[in-house]
Design a protein around this motif. Sequence first.
Motif, PDB file in Angstrom:
ATOM      1  N   ALA A 265      22.588   8.069  21.051  1.00 29.55           N
ATOM      2  CA  ALA A 265      23.917   8.323  20.508  1.00 29.55           C
ATOM      3  C   ALA A 265      23.942   8.349  18.991  1.00 29.55           C
ATOM      4  O   ALA A 265      24.916   8.770  18.398  1.00 29.55           O
TER       5      ALA A 265
ATOM      6  N   ASP B   6      28.763  11.989  22.488  1.00 31.05           N
ATOM      7  CA  ASP B   6      27.857  13.096  22.784  1.00 31.05           C
ATOM      8  C   ASP B   6      27.542  13.771  21.454  1.00 31.05           C
ATOM      9  O   ASP B   6      28.387  14.454  20.884  1.00 31.05           O
TER      10      ASP B   6
ATOM     11  N   ARG C 245      19.747  16.161  21.373  1.00 32.70           N
ATOM     12  CA  ARG C 245      21.116  15.853  21.774  1.00 32.70           C
ATOM     13  C   ARG C 245      21.096  14.562  22.585  1.00 32.70           C
ATOM     14  O   ARG C 245      20.277  14.394  23.486  1.00 32.70           O
TER      15      ARG C 245
ATOM     16  N   ALA D   2      23.711  11.599  24.618  1.00 31.10           N
ATOM     17  CA  ALA D   2      25.056  11.355  25.153  1.00 31.10           C
ATOM     18  C   ALA D   2      25.058  10.056  25.949  1.00 31.10           C
ATOM     19  O   ALA D   2      24.030   9.641  26.489  1.00 31.10           O
TER      20      ALA D   2
ATOM     21  N   SER E 148      22.352   6.960  29.945  1.00 33.10           N
ATOM     22  CA  SER E 148      22.324   7.762  28.721  1.00 33.10           C
ATOM     23  C   SER E 148      21.463   8.996  28.948  1.00 33.10           C
ATOM     24  O   SER E 148      20.607   9.015  29.840  1.00 33.10           O
ATOM     25  N   TYR E 149      21.707  10.005  28.130  1.00 28.28           N
ATOM     26  CA  TYR E 149      21.030  11.287  28.269  1.00 28.28           C
ATOM     27  C   TYR E 149      20.354  11.647  26.957  1.00 28.28           C
ATOM     28  O   TYR E 149      20.893  11.394  25.887  1.00 28.28           O
TER      29      TYR E 149
END
Length: 186
Positions: free
Chosen positions: A44, A79, A91, A93, A125-126
């Motif tokens: 993040a 995000d 990226r 998120a 989380s991504y």
Amino acid sequence: MRTLTLITLAASAAASPAFAQDAPFNGPRVEIIAGWDHSNLPTADMSDGLTYGGAIGYDVQRGNTVFGVESEITGSTIDRGHQITPDTSIRGAIGRDLYVGGRVGVAVAPNTLIYAKGGYTNVRSYLDYHSPTFNQDGSGIQGGYRVGAGAEVKLTEKTYIRSEYRYSDYGGNDRHQVVGGVGIRF
């Protein structure tokens, strides 16, 4: 002896506040919550966003003291993406967050509860990383603990609002949230 017993019972009844006998913070409850979310999870990048979701719980009031259990599921708008070079990007998120724990509080007025809480939480989380030589898309789940404190104010016989600060630690990565909620007690 009978007179002494009656005097003792009358004195203990007078010493207990009337609102504690009504137990306004007793029983099952359900609520919706929303608020500010700040995370330093690696995906993040120290971001702010909105958290939103719902909670269920059950409280038992004994005198002025309230003990409860609760669970919650929330989402987050955190995000963020960064273009590192023209052909390399990352990226991160924050997804859903699950929480289960307990709380203990004190009814400081007939309609006001001050409480502290704590329990287990985990977050999904991504992370997506794309470059000409390496691509990685994935998600992960991190578990940890949550502690917090708040106030709940009874509006009617069955409805209430609350405000709460909470801190979550996922093994060194942390999260701060300030949320408000509207709920119904059954």
